[in-house]
Enzyme design. Sequence first.
Site: not given
Length: 301
Positions: A29, A152, A23-25, A27, A177
């Site tokens: 990440g 979280s 998820g480095a694209n 936020g 979640y």
Amino acid sequence: MKKVTWTPEDMPALDDKIVVITGANSGLGLESARLMAARGAQIIMACRSQEKASAAKQDILDQVPDAKLDIMALDLASQKSIQLFAARFKQSYPRLDILMNNAGLMAPPLSHTEDGFEMQFGTNHLGHFALTGLLLDHLEKADAPRIITVSSVAHNVGNIYFDNLNAEKRYSRWFFYGQSKLANLVFARDLHRRLKAAGSKIQSFAVHPGYSDTNLQSTSGVNIFNRFFAQPQHMGCYPSLYAATSDEVRSGEYYGPNGHFELGGYPAKARVRKRAQKARLSQKLWKVSEEMTGVAYLSGL
């Protein structure tokens, strides 16, 4: 005088490190990728959307022109995609120094992964469980390998619904979640225990970002509160970077912001809910995760 707060300025040079960030694209990440690239790390941006990943790569290059960035396709909601990513990564790189299990979904409407898993548990936990298991042998090839799994504060309201993991009976997006984030925390800590017992040099950490202003909340409808309560996005990645690079951290620990209710602040040890410490829960979650993903960890774990 001893410094009482840790920031990315305290990170060492990372020129010899190979880092995978899911998820480095966007936020946290993206912020982690940017800051670690600025320290010289080779960053593998493991992302589902190649279009978004390409835009994020250019965004980093605009600020860090000499950044070493590689985009590799990874859909954590697909066990086939995870297997293909792991195989391609092993063909392309000699080892893995840092695995940052960062990507995740927050409270979307009910949906399921390609393999039929409830989307949040399937992506946030099972996806990273499978990815970590498939990359474990490449982590062993590094001198001081680390695995960082992002949980979280929502783990506090989570339970593992073993009789309803795929939401066949009922679904509450916030409780599910919480389930996925509790699973992240339990997994990271149990992985530490298993690695230590097996005599492995790999370290496993759990972290959480507090309440940070990211686009993760876009699926959950809580982003309206970001302006008033959230800390800046860049501070949300501090616990991850702290666990990934600091000599002060200890494998098996949980790190998050040190402010009120752990919602904001600088990295420090975080509170682990009693449920997350139960051996019976961790053993059952591990067994179920191996059965659901088909990924069996190295013998001895």
